[in-house]
Design an enzyme around this catalytic site. Structure first.
Site, PDB file in Angstrom:
ATOM      1  N   SER A  46      -9.727   2.077   2.943  1.00  0.00           N
ATOM      2  CA  SER A  46      -8.823   2.811   2.087  1.00  0.00           C
ATOM      3  C   SER A  46      -7.801   1.929   1.363  1.00  0.00           C
ATOM      4  O   SER A  46      -7.217   2.374   0.383  1.00  0.00           O
ATOM      5  CB  SER A  46      -8.053   3.829   2.938  1.00  0.00           C
ATOM      6  OG  SER A  46      -7.199   3.163   3.856  1.00  0.00           O
ATOM      7  N   SER A  66     -10.088  -0.267   7.109  1.00  0.00           N
ATOM      8  CA  SER A  66      -9.453  -0.108   5.803  1.00  0.00           C
ATOM      9  C   SER A  66      -8.773  -1.354   5.227  1.00  0.00           C
ATOM     10  O   SER A  66      -8.369  -1.350   4.068  1.00  0.00           O
ATOM     11  CB  SER A  66      -8.449   1.037   5.840  1.00  0.00           C
ATOM     12  OG  SER A  66      -9.117   2.267   5.788  1.00  0.00           O
ATOM     13  N   LYS A 111       0.865  -1.185   0.000  1.00  0.00           N
ATOM     14  CA  LYS A 111       0.000   0.000   0.000  1.00  0.00           C
ATOM     15  C   LYS A 111       0.900   1.233   0.000  1.00  0.00           C
ATOM     16  O   LYS A 111       1.930   1.245   0.688  1.00  0.00           O
ATOM     17  CB  LYS A 111      -0.890  -0.032   1.249  1.00  0.00           C
ATOM     18  CG  LYS A 111      -1.928   1.085   1.316  1.00  0.00           C
ATOM     19  CD  LYS A 111      -2.823   0.938   2.549  1.00  0.00           C
ATOM     20  CE  LYS A 111      -3.877   2.029   2.619  1.00  0.00           C
ATOM     21  NZ  LYS A 111      -4.775   1.883   3.799  1.00  0.00           N
TER      22      LYS A 111
END
Lengths: 482, 95, 492
Positions: free
Chosen positions: C159, C183, C84
């Site tokens: 997210s 997330s 990420k």
């Protein structure tokens, strides 16, 4: 002081920022050494790079606790770090890690000596750990400001006093005591030129007899004892002028400008200051136990106040002499060697606070850099004590020792300064002086006692200062009666 | 709880965020909605409840006082918007 | 299985690829090239990557192959992974999905990144995400929305939406994610993959760009619980650079995978099955629960009375912390600085006004307000007190049950743009995940079926440091179901 102190009362509280003498920063492993090239001691954590986190320095904690114990304060067994939010280029995270509701050091106190010889207790509200900011360099960068973050993250304790001081002099005395203490307990180098020890002063005035406090102004950026006194006195006069002109003092932050010797308003700091404190989620509560506190207590040296009391009791020194000598750990150590070797503490105190201190002040030297070491100094005082030399000659010898001409005994020998104690030699000089001043001697015999001083002085002069003044006196008395 | 435009501007200023005038009404409405949501908290009495600022019941670990970081200025300043003589440059700071 | 099928590496789990690598049946370079080619072929449309680090990946793969040859390899050596873009990666752009950091080349590696590097994993690139991890749909990214691999007009969740989509589309065997309010779990649910958010403090946060420090926690996202267990073995553990990372022994998370579930007490909070839950999603979740019953577990109704307040509490705590965490982005030392600032204030306000997107600005402002003088007690302090009560609910629940189950999200993935103008309804998509972060507990999402072709996730929450148990519970389910092996049609 040019204001009417019968009419106005001044109220002062100090916030002292003292850098702790750790090797590394409070929350990072970067060096705290002073004077490095800009930004060479600002690591990822100090620069607040994305993702970095603080880890608390063990030694900073120990030093803060040490300070707390030295001012007889309550130690926070559970202290919490908070974030104080404000944007400024020298504050890389745009928040300062500090302690708000749960400081490491709670209520304590510090006694100061007033000019009249009394002592006064100044309350310490709290002392908390926090990080220092970087430095802004205003100068020749095409109208821009340069930022050096080497200092960012240096550990500080902020020592907050109660508004207990009533004059600039008291404020200076308090600041000096704290300064002396932090060096004593070896938690700070106290170097004011390098900014290791600085203070903000909260100053207000009120008509004598008024209960409520006047509106205060906060003076920032004071980094010398001289400036503290001047800045505060300026501010007192400014506030009294404002009030006497029918105006009102506004609560504000003012910056002391040493070059112009004036304070001016920092309006920029006033704009909607809202620091939005909250507990720093990157750090956990700092928890210590009584055993830890006790361990730190054991590491404390004899504190200036304790030492002062001891000197007064043990050596029968005056509070003044005791306070002056104990203000510096090194000076006290010097004194103790001198007193032990020469065997006369009172004499040692007089000389250490007198001739020696004057000499050091003049040369702007610390006691550790004295050109006459404690053993040599004791050697000089021994010669006063055993009547080898008079006090007056001793001053001359001290000067020579300072210039590196040798030990007291060597100088006495080489310059022939040994006191004359041979009675017949002194008597011969007395006789000669009487013979040369028959009228004065007649007057003395007729009862003009004041002339005794004249005769003793003349004999001393004739001996080149080497005659023992006591003996001269005795012989003169004898001549009078005969 | 509804905010007005002036309050939103004040908050934006505190947070150093420039918000275009045209966008203010949108923020006024969004932020007011969020605060309405947040105010559901008032439904529960929390008198005497200890605040919890951290999920773990742990205490701060201490770092040894050792210098572990060397000079990495060149590396760090390679990504800086503006530097000179090793300093970060910003528009003039007026005190 | 034919030769071609053998080479369909994207259909293999991380565990299977690990076996192939160890056996020398495929090299890390081959695998890396294979996945880079898939990214190349598919990601233009999917938009799950912000940066693809081909050169570094191939270099790392060569090293991994050497390690496998000389016998120094571990189970993860040579396996490709995507990070990420919230994790700092040395020498590689680390944008956090924001214009603010579009030009930020990190000078250092996050601890998670260096640990996985140490384990021999090969980074393929950095995945797309909601800006600064603030969002539940991946629409707030400066780099544009990520599409859901199952239905491309839908969001992948957020997210960690880029990581979830990349793994679901099999562009990477696994990815890292972070979870502040759901997330990892919510996008895992919406993309049909497995993800675990461990207990707060289990994985170092150093180098993971902070959103809300007391809630943020990294975790693995992969195809199966077994994959996640292997990854967690490498990611978890003490880090002296993070004061909130616990010095607590890391067990072998694969050790308990095979434990039978008979006697397992599963708590079903009535609050997770009430109003707001889509009926079809509920059916899928009930189906999964039936499966657990068959495996010998006992279903027990419980209550989490304050869980309804978790969204309001979260929207004070997270914005408050983020308002300070994001203050460092000021245009002074790195990242975006506005053009030609006229003065310092102009530099600050324009840099931050232009560098941050709308949702980030909203949250910074909410947090600034909640902490400002006069409002602190009513907002911030109140939220901290309720946080305590929410945690107490869980503590009491775990006296009666071993794990808690329910839907990960109230609905399946919604359409891109559907909730963009309505922050509140967006926030409510995290209604079941947020309380877990507030309490700091470990939580997982496991694929449990589909509604109209869109994946549904089952959320499993455990007690503190019970990751082994969570993984065991998920693994047993996956041994008996195939939902986690499903691949979206466009990516077969």
């Amino acid at each position: 002081m040019s204001y009417d102190s019968a009419k106005w009362e001044v109220v002062i509280g100090l916030e002292i920022h003292c850098q702790l003498a750790t090797k590394s920063k409070i929350f990072s492993g970067a060096s705290t050494a002073y004077g490095a090239e800009p930004n060479t001691q600002a690591c990822a954590v100090d620069l607040a790079l994305p993702g970095v986190l603080p880890v608390f320095n063990k030694e900073a904690l120990r030093m803060a606790v040490k300070f707390g114990l030295a001012v007889d304060a309550k130690i926070g067994l559970r202290s919490v770090f908070d974030r104080k939010n404000y944007f400024y280029p020298d504050s890389p995270k745009a928040y300062q890690i500090t302690q708000m509701d749960h400081p490491i050091v709670g209520k304590g106190h510090m006694d100061i000596e007033l000019e009249n010889g009394e002592s006064k207790r100044i309350g310490i509200t709290r002392a908390h750990l926090e990080e220092d900011a970087g430095k802004s360099m205003h100068g020749s960068y095409h109208g821009m400001t340069g930022i050096d973050l080497n200092r960012a993250g240096t550990p500080l304790i902020e020592i907050v006093s109660e508004p207990d001081m009533r004059s600039a002099k008291e404020a200076v005395a308090y600041m000096r005591k704290i300064h002396s203490l932090v060096r004593y307990i070896e938690i700070s180098d106290g170097n004011m030129q390098e900014g290791s020890f600085r203070c903000d002063a909260n100053v207000s005035v009120r008509p004598r007899g008024q209960q409520e406090l006047g509106t205060r102004a906060e003076l920032k950026n004071i980094n010398s004892f001289r400036f503290v006194e001047r800045a505060i006195n300026h501010e007192i006069e400014r506030q009294i002028d404002v009030i006497e002109d029918g105006g009102r003092v506004v609560q504000e932050t003012r910056l002391y400008d040493a070059d112009k010797d004036e304070t001016r308003s920092m309006r920029s700091k006033e704009e909607a200051n809202d620091y939005r404190y909250f507990p720093d989620p990157d750090l956990l509560p700092v928890v210590i136990d009584e055993a830890y506190v006790e361990q730190v207590r054991q590491s404390l040296p004899e504190l200036p106040e304790q030492k002062k009391q001891r000197y007064m009791a043990e050596f029968e020194l005056s509070i003044y002499d005791a306070a002056v000598i104990t203000a510096s750990r090194e000076l006290a150590a010097y004194f103790e060697i001198v007193a032990a070797q020469c065997g006369d503490a009172k004499l040692s105190a007089n000389w250490v606070t007198g001739e020696l201190s004057a000499k050091l002040n003049k040369a702007e030297l610390e006691i550790t850099a004295s050109k006459v070491d404690a053993e040599a100094f004791a050697g000089l005082l021994q010669r006063i004590k055993d009547n080898t030399i008079s006090g007056k000659i001793a001053k001359e010898i001290f000067e020579a020792m300072w210039q590196g001409e040798g030990s007291a005994d060597e100088i006495i020998e080489s310059k022939g300064l040994k006191q004359i104690t041979d009675s017949s030699a002194i008597e011969a000089m007395v006789d000669e002086v009487i013979a040369n001043n028959p009228e004065q001697f007649a007057a003395l015999q007729a009862g003009q006692d004041k002339l005794m001083g004249f005769f003793v002085g003349q004999v001393m002069k004739a001996s080149g200062g080497k005659a023992n003044p006591g003996q001269v006196n005795q012989l003169m008395q004898k001549k009078l009666k005969s | 709880m509804s905010l007005d435009a002036d309050e939103v501007k004040k908050i934006a200023y505190l947070a150093r965020l420039k918000i275009e005038e045209a966008d203010i009404p949108g923020y006024v409405s969004n932020l007011s909605d969020i605060l309405d949501l947040v105010e559901q908290m008032n439904a529960v009495d929390t008198a005497g409840v200890t605040p919890m600022s951290h999920p773990l019941d742990a205490v701060q670990r201490l770092r040894e006082d050792v210098v572990t970081e060397g000079n990495q200025r060149e590396l760090f300043q390679a990504i800086a918007p503006k530097t000179e003589d090793g300093l970060y440059l910003v528009p003039q700071v007026i005190e | 299985m034919g030769q071609d099928e053998m080479k369909m590496y994207h259909k293999k789990t991380l565990v299977e690829l690990s076996v192939l690598l160890q056996a020398g049946e495929v090299s890390s370079v081959e695998l890396t090239e294979y996945f880079l080619a898939r990214i190349n072929a598919h990601d233009k449309n999917l938009n799950s990557f912000i940066s693809v680090t081909e050169t570094q990946a191939l270099a790392a793969a060569e090293q991994a192959d050497a390690a496998i040859k000389n016998g120094t390899a571990g189970p993860l050596t040579g396996v490709p992974i995507a990070h990420k873009d919230i994790f700092c990666t040395e020498g590689v752009r680390t944008s956090c999905g924001s214009k603010m950091l579009d030009n930020f080349i990190s000078p250092y590696d996050a601890t998670v990144v260096s640990k996985l590097k140490q384990a021999g994993m090969v980074m393929l690139g950095k995945t797309n995400m909601d800006e600064f991890a603030m969002g539940s749909s991946n629409e707030t990214s400066f780099y544009g929305p990520v599409k859901n691999p199952w239905q491309s007009d839908r969001i992948p969740g957020g997210s960690s939406g880029g990581s979830a989509a990349a793994v679901a589309a099999r562009l990477a065997p696994a990815a890292t994610g972070t979870d502040t309010g759901g997330s990892i779990r919510q996008p895992a649910a919406m993309c049909g993959i497995t993800g675990i958010k461990p207990t707060y403090g289990r994985i170092s946060r150093y180098g993971m760009i902070a959103f809300a420090s007391s809630l943020d926690q990294a975790g693995p996202m992969a195809q199966s619980a077994h994959d996640c267990a292997l990854l967690l073995n490498a990611m978890a553990g003490f880090d002296d650079k993070d004061s909130t990372c616990l010095d607590k022994e890391v067990p072998d998370y694969t050790a308990e995978l095979d434990k039978p579930l008979s006697g397992l007490r599963i708590g079903l909070p009535k609050e997770y099955f009430g109003e707001g839950l889509d009926a079809e999603v509920e059916k899928v979740v009930r189906g999964a629960l039936d499966e657990y019953k068959k495996l010998g577990a006992e279903l027990i109704d419980i209550e989490l009375p304050n869980s309804g307040l978790s969204v309001p509490v979260y929207y004070v705590v997270a914005p408050a912390e983020c308002s300070a965490n994001l203050s460092r982005f000021d245009g002074v030392r790195y990242g975006y600085r506005c053009e030609n600032p006229v003065d310092l204030m102009d530099m600050y306000t324009r840099t931050r006004g232009e560098g941050f997107g709308a949702e980030v600005k909203r949250r910074i402002m909410v947090g600034t307000y909640a902490l400002s003088s006069g409002y602190y007690d009513a907002y911030y302090l109140k939220s901290q007190q309720l946080r305590h009560k929410i945690s107490e609910d869980f503590r009491e629940a775990f006296e009666k049950v071993d794990v808690i189950m329910g839907p990960t999200a109230p609905d399946t993935a919604f359409k891109i743009g559907e909730k963009s103008d309505d922050p509140i309804s967006m926030y409510l998509s995290d209604i079941y995940t947020i309380a877990v972060n507030l309490a700091g507990l470990p939580g997982m999402s496991v694929p449990a079926g589909f509604v109209e072709g869109r994946p549904v996730g089952l959320q499993i929450t455990g007690n503190y440091f019970q990751e082994s148990q969570l993984l065991n519970v998920a693994h047993q389910y996956q041994l008996n179901t195939d939902w986690h092996r499903a691949i979206p049609e466009d990516f077969l």
